[in-house]
Design a protein around this motif. Structure first.
Motif, PDB file in Angstrom:
ATOM      1  N   GLY A  26      -0.587  63.003 -39.248  1.00 50.86           N
ATOM      2  CA  GLY A  26       0.374  62.366 -38.345  1.00 50.86           C
ATOM      3  C   GLY A  26       0.652  63.155 -37.085  1.00 50.86           C
ATOM      4  N   ILE A  50      -1.642  63.584 -33.516  1.00 50.96           N
ATOM      5  CA  ILE A  50      -1.114  63.034 -32.260  1.00 50.96           C
ATOM      6  C   ILE A  50      -1.013  64.129 -31.205  1.00 50.96           C
ATOM      7  CG2 ILE A  50       0.946  62.033 -31.191  1.00 50.96           C
ATOM      8  CD1 ILE A  50       1.308  60.404 -33.772  1.00 50.96           C
ATOM      9  N   ASP A  89      -9.250  62.090 -33.696  1.00 50.21           N
ATOM     10  CA  ASP A  89      -9.744  60.714 -33.728  1.00 50.21           C
ATOM     11  C   ASP A  89     -11.252  60.707 -34.001  1.00 50.21           C
ATOM     12  OD1 ASP A  89     -10.176  58.027 -33.380  1.00 50.21           O
ATOM     13  OD2 ASP A  89      -9.832  58.042 -31.224  1.00 50.21           O
ATOM     14  N   HIS A  91      -4.412  54.527 -35.667  1.00 55.29           N
ATOM     15  CA  HIS A  91      -3.142  54.727 -34.979  1.00 55.29           C
ATOM     16  C   HIS A  91      -1.951  54.304 -35.849  1.00 55.29           C
ATOM     17  CE1 HIS A  91      -4.967  56.193 -31.378  1.00 55.29           C
ATOM     18  NE2 HIS A  91      -5.772  55.140 -31.339  1.00 55.29           N
ATOM     19  N   ASN A 131      -1.438  57.127 -38.244  1.00 54.61           N
ATOM     20  CA  ASN A 131      -0.742  58.232 -37.575  1.00 54.61           C
ATOM     21  C   ASN A 131       0.763  58.013 -37.566  1.00 54.61           C
ATOM     22  OD1 ASN A 131      -2.968  59.751 -36.993  1.00 54.61           O
ATOM     23  ND2 ASN A 131      -3.138  59.091 -34.899  1.00 54.61           N
ATOM     24  N   CYS A 186       3.658  60.117 -39.638  1.00 51.48           N
ATOM     25  CA  CYS A 186       4.798  60.783 -38.992  1.00 51.48           C
ATOM     26  C   CYS A 186       6.095  60.474 -39.741  1.00 51.48           C
ATOM     27  CB  CYS A 186       4.917  60.346 -37.537  1.00 51.48           C
ATOM     28  SG  CYS A 186       3.642  60.996 -36.473  1.00 51.48           S
TER      29      CYS A 186
END
Length: 134
Positions: free
Chosen positions: A39, A43, A65, A92, A95, A99
């Motif tokens: 996460g 990012i 990625d 995405h 991710n 988080c």
């Protein structure tokens, strides 16, 4: 002064409780680190560190990625089932979910740590009572 058998019967239960709490703490701690990498770590690397390195004149290196795309699609062989656009969309979302789970696991580790420390102190107190009584 010797203790009766009733006092010794609680020792395995308290020991099992400590082992269970400690095992839960280790599992939740491991999951916290996994969600950190998937996460917020991914990012930060993809959106901040890699573009900053390119602006500084360094060559473009692999991002999280690219690394996850290579692992999921090429190594695991899921490229027959998932195209790159679908993978990026899923990546995405993963991710963002990671988080949120990272924050949940931070709180959960604190709670599990308190329970493990409490179980360890209870076990220590019981062992101390057993030593003094024998």
């Amino acid at each position: 002064m010797n203790q009766g058998m009733d006092d010794y019967r609680s020792a395995p239960a308290i020991d099992a409780e400590f082992k269970g709490q400690y095992k839960a703490l280790r599992i939740v701690s491991f999951m916290r680190w996994i969600t950190l990498v998937i996460g917020p770590g991914a990012i930060i690397i993809d959106d901040f560190i890699q573009p900053w390195m390119v602006n500084q004149g360094l060559p473009s290196i692999l991002t999280m990625d690219d690394l996850s795309r290579w692992f999921i699609l090429d190594i695991l062989g899921l490229s027959n089932y998932i195209d790159i656009d679908l993978f990026l969309e899923i990546y995405h979302h993963v991710n963002i979910i990671s988080c949120v789970l990272f924050v949940v696991f931070i709180i959960w580790v604190e709670v599990a740590e308190r329970k493990a420390v409490s179980a360890a102190s209870e076990l220590t107190l019981l062992e101390d009572r057993m030593r003094r009584g024998v």
